[in-house]
Design an enzyme around this catalytic site. Structure first.
Site, PDB file in Angstrom:
ATOM      1  N   ILE A 285      51.457  -1.208 -21.286  1.00  0.00           N
ATOM      2  CA  ILE A 285      52.079  -0.929 -20.031  1.00  0.00           C
ATOM      3  C   ILE A 285      53.062  -0.083 -19.918  1.00  0.00           C
ATOM      4  O   ILE A 285      54.132  -0.013 -20.132  1.00  0.00           O
ATOM      5  CB  ILE A 285      52.943  -3.038 -19.808  1.00  0.00           C
ATOM      6  N   THR A 286      52.682   0.786 -19.043  1.00  0.00           N
ATOM      7  CA  THR A 286      53.469   1.630 -18.182  1.00  0.00           C
ATOM      8  C   THR A 286      54.635   1.286 -17.511  1.00  0.00           C
ATOM      9  O   THR A 286      54.044   0.640 -16.776  1.00  0.00           O
ATOM     10  CB  THR A 286      52.762   3.003 -17.386  1.00  0.00           C
ATOM     11  N   GLY A 287      55.533   1.939 -17.503  1.00  0.00           N
ATOM     12  CA  GLY A 287      56.710   1.875 -16.606  1.00  0.00           C
ATOM     13  C   GLY A 287      57.038   0.198 -16.922  1.00  0.00           C
ATOM     14  O   GLY A 287      57.534  -0.820 -15.890  1.00  0.00           O
ATOM     15  N   ALA A 288      57.179  -0.112 -18.600  1.00  0.00           N
ATOM     16  CA  ALA A 288      57.713  -1.907 -18.736  1.00  0.00           C
ATOM     17  C   ALA A 288      59.189  -1.435 -19.113  1.00  0.00           C
ATOM     18  O   ALA A 288      59.513  -2.822 -18.680  1.00  0.00           O
ATOM     19  CB  ALA A 288      57.199  -2.230 -19.889  1.00  0.00           C
TER      20      ALA A 288
ATOM     21  N   SER B 249      61.088  -1.568 -16.334  1.00  0.00           N
ATOM     22  CA  SER B 249      61.670  -1.935 -14.823  1.00  0.00           C
ATOM     23  C   SER B 249      60.977  -2.414 -14.302  1.00  0.00           C
ATOM     24  O   SER B 249      59.858  -2.860 -13.880  1.00  0.00           O
ATOM     25  CB  SER B 249      63.150  -1.446 -14.378  1.00  0.00           C
ATOM     26  N   GLY B 250      61.415  -3.804 -12.989  1.00  0.00           N
ATOM     27  CA  GLY B 250      60.521  -4.371 -12.344  1.00  0.00           C
ATOM     28  C   GLY B 250      59.179  -4.990 -12.568  1.00  0.00           C
ATOM     29  O   GLY B 250      59.444  -5.832 -13.744  1.00  0.00           O
TER      30      GLY B 250
ATOM     31  N   TYR C 147      53.300   9.266  -1.964  1.00  0.00           N
ATOM     32  CA  TYR C 147      53.687   7.921  -2.750  1.00  0.00           C
ATOM     33  C   TYR C 147      52.436   7.436  -2.135  1.00  0.00           C
ATOM     34  O   TYR C 147      51.071   6.473  -3.152  1.00  0.00           O
ATOM     35  CB  TYR C 147      54.492   7.235  -2.667  1.00  0.00           C
TER      36      TYR C 147
HETATM   37  P1  NDP Z   1      60.051   0.409 -10.567  1.00  0.00           P
HETATM   38  O1  NDP Z   1      60.876   1.423 -10.355  1.00  0.00           O
HETATM   39  O2  NDP Z   1      61.345  -1.000 -11.186  1.00  0.00           O
HETATM   40  O3  NDP Z   1      59.417   0.908 -12.158  1.00  0.00           O
HETATM   41  C1  NDP Z   1      59.050   1.479 -12.401  1.00  0.00           C
HETATM   42  C2  NDP Z   1      58.847   1.964 -13.268  1.00  0.00           C
HETATM   43  O4  NDP Z   1      57.639   3.140 -13.762  1.00  0.00           O
HETATM   44  C3  NDP Z   1      59.346   2.412 -13.888  1.00  0.00           C
HETATM   45  O5  NDP Z   1      59.894   1.225 -15.529  1.00  0.00           O
HETATM   46  C4  NDP Z   1      59.861   3.809 -14.385  1.00  0.00           C
HETATM   47  O6  NDP Z   1      60.465   4.191 -15.223  1.00  0.00           O
HETATM   48  C5  NDP Z   1      58.876   3.866 -15.033  1.00  0.00           C
HETATM   49  N1  NDP Z   1      58.087   5.810 -14.586  1.00  0.00           N
HETATM   50  C6  NDP Z   1      58.187   6.535 -13.721  1.00  0.00           C
HETATM   51  N2  NDP Z   1      57.995   7.340 -13.292  1.00  0.00           N
HETATM   52  C7  NDP Z   1      57.958   7.352 -14.548  1.00  0.00           C
HETATM   53  C8  NDP Z   1      57.427   8.593 -15.888  1.00  0.00           C
HETATM   54  N3  NDP Z   1      57.437   9.899 -15.573  1.00  0.00           N
HETATM   55  N4  NDP Z   1      56.773   7.724 -17.229  1.00  0.00           N
HETATM   56  C9  NDP Z   1      57.502   6.293 -17.619  1.00  0.00           C
HETATM   57  N5  NDP Z   1      57.317   6.203 -16.899  1.00  0.00           N
HETATM   58  C10 NDP Z   1      57.694   5.971 -15.508  1.00  0.00           C
HETATM   59  O7  NDP Z   1      59.051  -0.214  -9.560  1.00  0.00           O
HETATM   60  P2  NDP Z   1      58.278  -1.455  -9.421  1.00  0.00           P
HETATM   61  O8  NDP Z   1      58.078  -2.287 -10.200  1.00  0.00           O
HETATM   62  O9  NDP Z   1      58.449  -1.812  -7.786  1.00  0.00           O
HETATM   63  O10 NDP Z   1      57.095  -0.249  -9.289  1.00  0.00           O
HETATM   64  C11 NDP Z   1      55.733  -0.670 -10.134  1.00  0.00           C
HETATM   65  C12 NDP Z   1      54.692  -0.910  -9.908  1.00  0.00           C
HETATM   66  O11 NDP Z   1      54.486  -1.910  -9.050  1.00  0.00           O
HETATM   67  C13 NDP Z   1      54.070   0.533  -9.345  1.00  0.00           C
HETATM   68  O12 NDP Z   1      52.948   0.841  -9.389  1.00  0.00           O
HETATM   69  C14 NDP Z   1      54.262   0.636  -7.694  1.00  0.00           C
HETATM   70  O13 NDP Z   1      53.762   1.413  -7.397  1.00  0.00           O
HETATM   71  C15 NDP Z   1      54.049  -0.810  -7.554  1.00  0.00           C
HETATM   72  N6  NDP Z   1      54.477  -1.981  -6.401  1.00  0.00           N
HETATM   73  C16 NDP Z   1      55.582  -2.568  -6.141  1.00  0.00           C
HETATM   74  C17 NDP Z   1      55.898  -2.923  -5.114  1.00  0.00           C
HETATM   75  C18 NDP Z   1      57.404  -2.925  -5.104  1.00  0.00           C
HETATM   76  O14 NDP Z   1      57.775  -3.972  -3.407  1.00  0.00           O
HETATM   77  N7  NDP Z   1      58.326  -3.043  -5.632  1.00  0.00           N
HETATM   78  C19 NDP Z   1      54.568  -2.772  -4.360  1.00  0.00           C
HETATM   79  C20 NDP Z   1      52.762  -2.354  -4.503  1.00  0.00           C
HETATM   80  C21 NDP Z   1      52.974  -1.832  -5.877  1.00  0.00           C
HETATM   81  P3  NDP Z   1      62.378   4.584 -15.670  1.00  0.00           P
HETATM   82  O15 NDP Z   1      62.953   2.680 -16.018  1.00  0.00           O
HETATM   83  O16 NDP Z   1      62.753   4.792 -16.901  1.00  0.00           O
HETATM   84  O17 NDP Z   1      63.099   4.754 -14.287  1.00  0.00           O
HETATM   85 MG1  PMR Z   2      57.178  -2.140   4.943  1.00  0.00          MG
HETATM   86  C1  PMR Z   2      53.532  -7.607   6.734  1.00  0.00           C
HETATM   87  C2  PMR Z   2      54.283  -6.934   7.251  1.00  0.00           C
HETATM   88  C3  PMR Z   2      55.159  -5.911   5.825  1.00  0.00           C
HETATM   89  C4  PMR Z   2      54.393  -5.766   4.629  1.00  0.00           C
HETATM   90  C5  PMR Z   2      54.141  -7.012   3.424  1.00  0.00           C
HETATM   91  C6  PMR Z   2      54.956  -4.809   4.028  1.00  0.00           C
HETATM   92  C7  PMR Z   2      55.019  -4.079   3.158  1.00  0.00           C
HETATM   93  N1  PMR Z   2      55.900  -4.306   4.585  1.00  0.00           N
HETATM   94  C8  PMR Z   2      55.912  -4.725   6.269  1.00  0.00           C
HETATM   95  C9  PMR Z   2      55.808  -4.462   7.446  1.00  0.00           C
HETATM   96  C10 PMR Z   2      57.050  -3.375   7.715  1.00  0.00           C
HETATM   97  N2  PMR Z   2      57.246  -2.130   6.384  1.00  0.00           N
HETATM   98  C11 PMR Z   2      57.579  -3.179   9.650  1.00  0.00           C
HETATM   99  C12 PMR Z   2      56.387  -3.882  10.171  1.00  0.00           C
HETATM  100  C13 PMR Z   2      57.957  -1.826   8.967  1.00  0.00           C
HETATM  101  C14 PMR Z   2      58.852  -1.677  10.274  1.00  0.00           C
HETATM  102  C15 PMR Z   2      60.113  -1.631  10.363  1.00  0.00           C
HETATM  103  C16 PMR Z   2      58.236  -1.257   7.780  1.00  0.00           C
HETATM  104  C17 PMR Z   2      59.334  -0.472   7.010  1.00  0.00           C
HETATM  105  C18 PMR Z   2      59.048   0.121   5.966  1.00  0.00           C
HETATM  106  C19 PMR Z   2      59.281   1.236   5.200  1.00  0.00           C
HETATM  107  C20 PMR Z   2      60.571   1.698   6.270  1.00  0.00           C
HETATM  108  N3  PMR Z   2      58.029  -0.867   4.768  1.00  0.00           N
HETATM  109  C21 PMR Z   2      58.296   0.239   3.709  1.00  0.00           C
HETATM  110  C22 PMR Z   2      59.019   0.990   4.092  1.00  0.00           C
HETATM  111  C23 PMR Z   2      59.191   1.447   2.948  1.00  0.00           C
HETATM  112  O1  PMR Z   2      60.002   2.775   2.396  1.00  0.00           O
HETATM  113  C24 PMR Z   2      58.493   0.871   1.972  1.00  0.00           C
HETATM  114  C25 PMR Z   2      57.684   2.012   1.584  1.00  0.00           C
HETATM  115  O2  PMR Z   2      56.533   2.225   2.335  1.00  0.00           O
HETATM  116  O3  PMR Z   2      57.114   2.717   0.236  1.00  0.00           O
HETATM  117  C26 PMR Z   2      56.242   3.672  -0.114  1.00  0.00           C
HETATM  118  C27 PMR Z   2      58.084  -0.213   2.466  1.00  0.00           C
HETATM  119  C28 PMR Z   2      56.822  -1.094   2.142  1.00  0.00           C
HETATM  120  N4  PMR Z   2      56.750  -2.178   2.640  1.00  0.00           N
HETATM  121  C29 PMR Z   2      55.870  -3.020   2.483  1.00  0.00           C
HETATM  122  C30 PMR Z   2      55.796  -2.920   0.490  1.00  0.00           C
HETATM  123  C31 PMR Z   2      55.327  -4.040  -0.220  1.00  0.00           C
HETATM  124  C32 PMR Z   2      56.487  -1.655   0.489  1.00  0.00           C
HETATM  125  C33 PMR Z   2      56.831  -0.903  -1.160  1.00  0.00           C
HETATM  126  C34 PMR Z   2      56.491  -0.024  -0.871  1.00  0.00           C
HETATM  127  C35 PMR Z   2      54.978  -0.176  -1.673  1.00  0.00           C
HETATM  128  O4  PMR Z   2      55.309  -0.347  -3.323  1.00  0.00           O
HETATM  129  O5  PMR Z   2      53.591   0.216  -1.533  1.00  0.00           O
END
Ligand code: NDP
Ligand code: PMR
Ligand code: LMG
Length: 399
Positions: A91-94, A96-97, A274
């Site tokens: 798992i890459t990036g394990a 955090s999160g 992104y």
């Molecule tokens: P986090 O920031 O918590 O986790 C990201 C991980 O990626 C960290 O472990 C970080 O390492 C690692 N990472 C970043 N850069 C590098 C690098 N250059 N080399 C190796 N590892 C790296 O974010 P999330 O857990 O939220 O994100 C995990 C995945 O989930 C991503 O693919 C994200 O796009 C996806 N995702 C997240 C959503 C959300 O709402 N959070 C929604 C949908 C998808 P370090 O700990 O060292 O910083």
């Molecule tokens: Mg979003 C059903 C509505 C929904 C969901 C599921 C997400 C998920 N977002 C929703 C709606 C909205 N967002 C609306 C209405 C707004 C305007 C207020 C909004 C705004 C917003 C911002 C500024 N949302 C965001 C941001 C981010 O900076 C995040 C992003 O785009 O990261 C790339 C984000 C996100 N919204 C989500 C999810 C899952 C994110 C995290 C992004 C990702 O991991 O792909």
């Protein structure tokens, strides 16, 4: 079977990360309003660059690794019953999160050994301990996806460890929504696409050989996607929207010098970069499926785990956003999921016997039941997937 390998070299750069979000068409109604297809994104062009001079040599990976032969896939119990060996999952990036929560969920089953592929060894080590993952269930190995040398080094180290590879999870990501100018990977690619897509592209292509060698009954390659890359959702329509355009920036190497740092050739926008990277992740999964599923039997999948609004992904966003985003997702969009819940979802994609269909983008409904979700038009464009694959091969030195 617990092997230990660690890097002496800490991650080359401290990069911000990002995460993704996603809401599928099916779960995309806000305030009861149904979502319609996306609107067109606008883009422009510019070029900025930074120099990547740090050719990171991750040469020194400590081989505290106890080399062992790949264990047989089944072993016999004293009663003569055959049992499956532990699965071995990278798992890459394990650290955090989502990645950490997935590692935890899999470790708790007792059926998996997790190779935490992380750029910061100490952080990963602390994270594994504080998540309560038992020592015998994980190994930390250094991987900095922002350096293709590091990716290759990781693959060498992994092979030297003698561990099998049954499942690969491409999870790590960075998100740089407030960056005014692009920053770059060791090879000079814009950092978000360079890390989230190109680093994983090389990793997955190289490790395919290892997956192929595995005798595990269900081999899988998972690339985490997101709703924000899918313009058939409300979330995917929040500007700036993903749009790969005609790929002219990617073709030019995303270096901000003689080409734009953005895939579509437009002006740099960290949030868009992104989202574009997530589109590449989802396209890559499908292209893997088309090219290799039949021949290898490997299951290729992607997913939107839900909005995990509390992760490190948003570390670079402004403090107001980080404060408001979790309650907004929890109480208004209702798209919020906890890290634990999201980890269980991804763990299902890794190991659930019912999620073996290849080429699928998984999502979960409000009762946390998984379903095959629909990707946006761009994120399911086969021709674009082929082009992204071919250009990416050249950029990472595979073609
Ligand atoms: P986090 O920031 O918590 O986790 C990201 C991980 O990626 C960290 O472990 C970080 O390492 C690692 N990472 C970043 N850069 C590098 C690098 N250059 N080399 C190796 N590892 C790296 O974010 P999330 O857990 O939220 O994100 C995990 C995945 O989930 C991503 O693919 C994200 O796009 C996806 N995702 C997240 C959503 C959300 O709402 N959070 C929604 C949908 C998808 P370090 O700990 O060292 O910083
Ligand atoms: Mg979003 C059903 C509505 C929904 C969901 C599921 C997400 C998920 N977002 C929703 C709606 C909205 N967002 C609306 C209405 C707004 C305007 C207020 C909004 C705004 C917003 C911002 C500024 N949302 C965001 C941001 C981010 O900076 C995040 C992003 O785009 O990261 C790339 C984000 C996100 N919204 C989500 C999810 C899952 C994110 C995290 C992004 C990702 O991991 O792909
Ligand atoms: C953009 O900024 C950057 O410009 C871009 O470069 C890139 O970084 C991108 O995707 C990343 O972000 C985003 C900017 C505008 O938003 C912020 O950074 C501020 C934080 C907004 C985060 C969402 C939280 C919304 C507020 C939630 C409030 C929680 C509780 C309120 C409950 C109130 C109950 C009385 O982002 C935009 O896209 C602009 C959208 C602007 C509209 C915002 C309106 C919110 C919509 C939904 C909620 C409305 C309901 C409340 C109504 C209250 C009325 C009194």
């Amino acid at each position: 079977m617990a092997l230990q390998a660690a890097s002496l070299v800490p991650a080359s750069f401290s990069l911000p990360k990002e995460g993704k979000n996603g809401v599928s068409l099916k779960d995309s109604t806000l305030f009861g309003l149904p979502l319609t297809e996306p609107i067109k994104a606008d883009f422009s062009s510019s070029a900025l660059r930074c120099k990547r001079d740090l050719q990171q040599k991750v040469g020194a990976v400590r081989a505290e690794t106890v080399a062992t032969a790949t264990p047989a896939v089944t072993k016999s119990t004293p009663e003569g019953k055959k049992t499956l060996r532990k699965g071995s999952v990278v798992i890459t990036g394990a650290s955090s999160g989502l990645g950490l929560a997935t590692a935890k969920a899999l470790a708790e089953t007792g059926k998996w050994h997790i190779i935490m592929a992380c750029r910061d060894f100490l952080k990963a080590s602390r994270a594994a301990k504080s998540a309560g993952i038992a020592k015998e269930n994980y190994t930390i190995m250094h991987l900095d996806l922002a350096s293709l040398d590091s990716v290759r080094q990781f693959v060498d180290n992994f092979r030297r460890s003698g561990m099998p590879l049954d499942v690969l999870v491409c999870n790590a990501a960075v998100y740089l929504p407030t960056a005014k100018e692009p920053t770059f990977t060791a090879e000079g690619f814009e950092l978000s696409v360079g890390t989230n897509h190109l680093g994983h592209f090389l990793l997955a292509r190289l490790l395919l050989e290892d997956l192929n060698k595995s005798d595990y009954p269900s081999k899988r390659l998972i690339i985490v996607g997101s709703i924000t890359g899918n313009t058939n959702t409300l979330a995917g329509n929040v500007p700036p929207k993903a749009n790969l355009g005609d790929l002219r920036g990617l073709q030019g190497g995303l270096n901000g010098l003689n080409s734009s740092a953005m895939i579509d050739g437009g002006d740099f926008d960290g949030a868009k970069a992104y989202k574009d990277s997530k589109v590449c992740n989802m396209l890559t999964m499908q292209e893997f499926h088309r090219r290799l599923h039949e021949e290898t039997g490997i299951t290729f999948s992607s997913l939107y785990p839900g909005c995990i609004a509390t992760t490190g992904l948003f570390r670079e966003h402004i403090p107001l956003f980080r404060t408001l985003f979790p309650p907004f997702q929890k109480y208004i969009t209702k798209g919020f999921v906890s890290e634990d819940e999201a980890g269980k979802r991804l763990a299902q994609v890794v190991s659930d016997p019912s999620l073996t269909k290849s080429g699928v983008y998984w999502s979960w409904n409000k009762t946390s039941a998984s379903f095959e979700n629909q990707l946006s038009q761009e994120a399911s464009d086969a021709e674009k997937a082929r082009k992204v694959w071919e250009i990416s091969e050249k950029l990472v030195g595979l073609a």
